[in-house]
Write a protein that holds these residues in place. Structure first.
Motif, PDB file in Angstrom:
ATOM      1  N   GLU A  47      -4.164 -11.060  20.390  1.00 30.64           N
ATOM      2  CA  GLU A  47      -5.366 -10.540  20.854  1.00 30.64           C
ATOM      3  C   GLU A  47      -5.644  -9.464  19.944  1.00 30.64           C
ATOM      4  OE1 GLU A  47      -4.840 -11.966  25.592  1.00 30.64           O
ATOM      5  OE2 GLU A  47      -5.662  -9.967  25.176  1.00 30.64           O
ATOM      6  N   THR A  58     -19.394  -1.828  25.210  1.00 29.26           N
ATOM      7  CA  THR A  58     -18.400  -2.633  25.852  1.00 29.26           C
ATOM      8  C   THR A  58     -17.278  -2.438  24.953  1.00 29.26           C
ATOM      9  OG1 THR A  58     -19.469  -4.658  24.471  1.00 29.26           O
ATOM     10  CG2 THR A  58     -20.449  -3.970  26.686  1.00 29.26           C
ATOM     11  N   SER A 108     -14.707  -6.203  23.561  1.00 33.10           N
ATOM     12  CA  SER A 108     -14.664  -7.558  23.420  1.00 33.10           C
ATOM     13  C   SER A 108     -13.139  -7.760  22.888  1.00 33.10           C
ATOM     14  CB  SER A 108     -15.584  -8.246  22.560  1.00 33.10           C
ATOM     15  OG  SER A 108     -15.403  -7.752  21.267  1.00 33.10           O
ATOM     16  N   LEU A 135     -12.366 -14.162  24.190  1.00 35.31           N
ATOM     17  CA  LEU A 135     -11.830 -14.460  25.341  1.00 35.31           C
ATOM     18  C   LEU A 135     -12.348 -13.517  26.547  1.00 35.31           C
ATOM     19  CD1 LEU A 135      -7.739 -13.806  24.138  1.00 35.31           C
ATOM     20  CD2 LEU A 135      -9.238 -16.199  24.637  1.00 35.31           C
ATOM     21  N   TYR A 136     -12.674 -12.473  26.296  1.00 37.09           N
ATOM     22  CA  TYR A 136     -13.190 -11.412  27.290  1.00 37.09           C
ATOM     23  C   TYR A 136     -14.283 -10.643  26.724  1.00 37.09           C
ATOM     24  CZ  TYR A 136      -8.359 -12.415  28.912  1.00 37.09           C
ATOM     25  OH  TYR A 136      -7.200 -13.192  29.276  1.00 37.09           O
ATOM     26  N   HIS A 137     -15.189 -10.045  27.531  1.00 34.15           N
ATOM     27  CA  HIS A 137     -16.009  -8.873  27.369  1.00 34.15           C
ATOM     28  C   HIS A 137     -16.424  -8.296  28.276  1.00 34.15           C
ATOM     29  CE1 HIS A 137     -20.080 -10.458  27.950  1.00 34.15           C
ATOM     30  NE2 HIS A 137     -19.561 -11.770  27.955  1.00 34.15           N
ATOM     31  N   PHE A 138     -16.508  -6.823  28.395  1.00 31.88           N
ATOM     32  CA  PHE A 138     -16.691  -6.262  29.350  1.00 31.88           C
ATOM     33  C   PHE A 138     -17.111  -4.891  29.298  1.00 31.88           C
ATOM     34  CE2 PHE A 138     -12.250  -5.922  28.615  1.00 31.88           C
ATOM     35  CZ  PHE A 138     -11.861  -4.382  28.445  1.00 31.88           C
ATOM     36  N   ASP A 184      -4.027  -6.958  31.355  1.00 32.69           N
ATOM     37  CA  ASP A 184      -5.280  -7.652  32.286  1.00 32.69           C
ATOM     38  C   ASP A 184      -6.397  -6.807  31.962  1.00 32.69           C
ATOM     39  OD1 ASP A 184      -4.659  -5.535  33.822  1.00 32.69           O
ATOM     40  OD2 ASP A 184      -4.493  -6.757  35.471  1.00 32.69           O
ATOM     41  N   TYR A 185      -6.378  -5.636  31.218  1.00 29.96           N
ATOM     42  CA  TYR A 185      -7.649  -4.761  30.921  1.00 29.96           C
ATOM     43  C   TYR A 185      -8.040  -4.312  32.239  1.00 29.96           C
ATOM     44  CZ  TYR A 185      -6.966  -7.042  26.493  1.00 29.96           C
ATOM     45  OH  TYR A 185      -6.331  -7.473  25.263  1.00 29.96           O
TER      46      TYR A 185
END
Length: 305
Positions: free
Chosen positions: A114, A123, A125, A135-138, A173-174
Motif C-alpha cells: 500500500e 484528503t 488516498s 483502495l480508500y480515500h478519506f 485500518d487508518y
C-alpha cells in the motif's frame, strides 16, 4: 559521540527553478531531484554529474518517493497527478489522477502493498502498489495535508496539516487515534525516531516538537530555526539528526538530548545555500543531500575526526 567535520562534496547545478524534492535510487550513486522545472532529474553521485531527465512533467513536483525494495519512483505534482516510473527500465508504470489539487506527501509501506498520498485537498488516498488501483480515500482536514510519516514498525501513521494539527492514525485500518495541537502554524515536516519512541515535528512556526509515542505527550520543545522547518531526517546509524529550514540553514542535533551540534550556513562560513532549503535526505552514513530555492542540490560529506 566523536567530533566530526562537514564539507561540501559537490554542487549539482542544472535546474532552472527552485528544487522541492529529493530521493535516492536503488544504487547509492543514483539521486533524483525535482521542483518547479520541466522534469525529474537523475544525477550520478560518484561523479557529481547530470545523468538525464528521467521524467518530463507538466507542473511543479512537490514530492518524490521510492517504493521500498523496488525500482519504482513515485512523482507527486502540483496538478494532483501522481506518476509511477520504473527508473531502471525508464518506463511509466502508472498515472494516478485522483487528486485535483497539489500532492505534497507520498509514503509507501514495506510491510504491505500500500501507498499513501496526501494533498492540498485535505484528503489522503491509499493505493495498491501491485496494480496501482485506489483502495480508500478519506478526509483528514479542511486544509492542506502537507506531510506524512510512518514509524519504523509501520503500525502508526502521523499526518501534518496546514491547520497546525498533527493527526495520528492506526496504519492497519487508518482509524484515527489522536490529535496533537502543539504548533501555532502549519506543520511542514514529520519523522519518527529509529526506535519508534519519539515523533519529531517541525512547523512554519520554526518550532521543533518532540513527542513520546506511548501517549503522544509533548516531551520537549525547541526553537530550532528562524523560519519554517522543511525537513527532519535521522542519521542511518549514529544518534543524530538533521533539520533543514527556510532560514537557509541545516542544523545537526544530538538525538539523545536534542542539543545542537552544528549550524551549516553561509553565516557560519560554509559554502551553503543562498535561499530556502526545501528538503534534505541521507544517502549513506557519510553523505547527505540538501535542495534549495537557489536551484542547486548540495552533496555533503561527514567525516569523523
Amino acid at each position: 559521540m566523536n567530533r566530526f567535520e562537514v564539507r561540501k562534496k559537490y554542487t549539482l547545478s542544472g535546474h532552472q527553478n527552485p528544487i522541492f524534492a529529493v530521493e535516492s535510487g536503488s544504487a547509492r550513486s543514483t539521486l533524483f531531484t525535482a521542483g518547479n522545472d520541466k522534469g525529474v532529474v537523475e544525477w550520478d553521485l560518484e561523479s557529481g554529474k547530470f545523468t538525464k531527465i528521467l521524467l518530463p512533467v507538466k507542473s511543479s513536483v512537490y514530492s518524490l518517493h521510492r517504493i521500498p525494495s523496488s525500482n519504482l519512483l513515485t512523482v507527486g505534482e502540483r496538478s494532483g497527478l501522481v506518476t509511477i516510473v520504473d527508473f531502471e527500465k525508464q518506463h511509466i508504470v502508472a498515472r494516478l489522477q485522483h487528486h485535483e489539487k497539489p500532492v505534497f506527501g507520498i509514503q509507501a509501506f514495506s510491510t504491505k502493498t500500500e501507498m499513501i498520498v496526501s494533498s492540498e485537498d485535505g484528503t489522503l488516498s491509499v493505493w495498491d502498489t501491485t496494480n496501482f488501483k485506489l483502495l480508500y480515500h478519506f478526509s483528514v482536514s479542511k486544509e492542506t495535508v502537507r506531510c506524512i510519516a510512518l514509524n519504523r514498525k509501520e503500525d502508526i501513521l502521523a499526518v501534518g496539516s496546514k491547520d497546525s494539527m498533527i493527526r495520528i492514525f492506526q496504519a492497519a485500518d487508518y482509524s484515527r487515534l489522536q490529535e496533537l495541537d502543539a504548533h501555532s502554524a502549519a506543520i511542514t515536516s514529520l519523522t519518527f525516531s529509529p526506535d519508534d519512541e519519539h515523533l519529531l515535528t517541525g512547523g512554519r512556526d520554526a518550532q521543533l516538537n518532540i513527542f513520546e509515542t506511548g501517549h503522544f505527550q509533548l516531551k520537549k520543545n525547541v526553537t530550532a530555526h528562524m523560519f519554517s522547518i522543511y525537513g527532519i531526517v535521522y542519521h542511518p546509524s549514529l544518534p543524530l539528526f538533521l533539520t533543514a529550514s527556510r532560514d537557509k540553514s541545516i542544523k545537526i542535533w544530538r538525538a539523545n538530548d536534542y542539543s545542537l551540534i552544528k549550524n551549516i550556513s553561509l553565516e557560519k562560513g560554509y559554502e551553503s545555500h543562498r535561499l530556502s532549503i526545501n528538503n534534505i535526505s541521507w544517502i549513506d552514513d557519510q553523505t547527505f543531500v540538501s535542495v534549495s530555492d537557489d536551484k542547486t542540490a548540495i552533496v555533503w560529506e561527514i567525516n569523523l575526526i
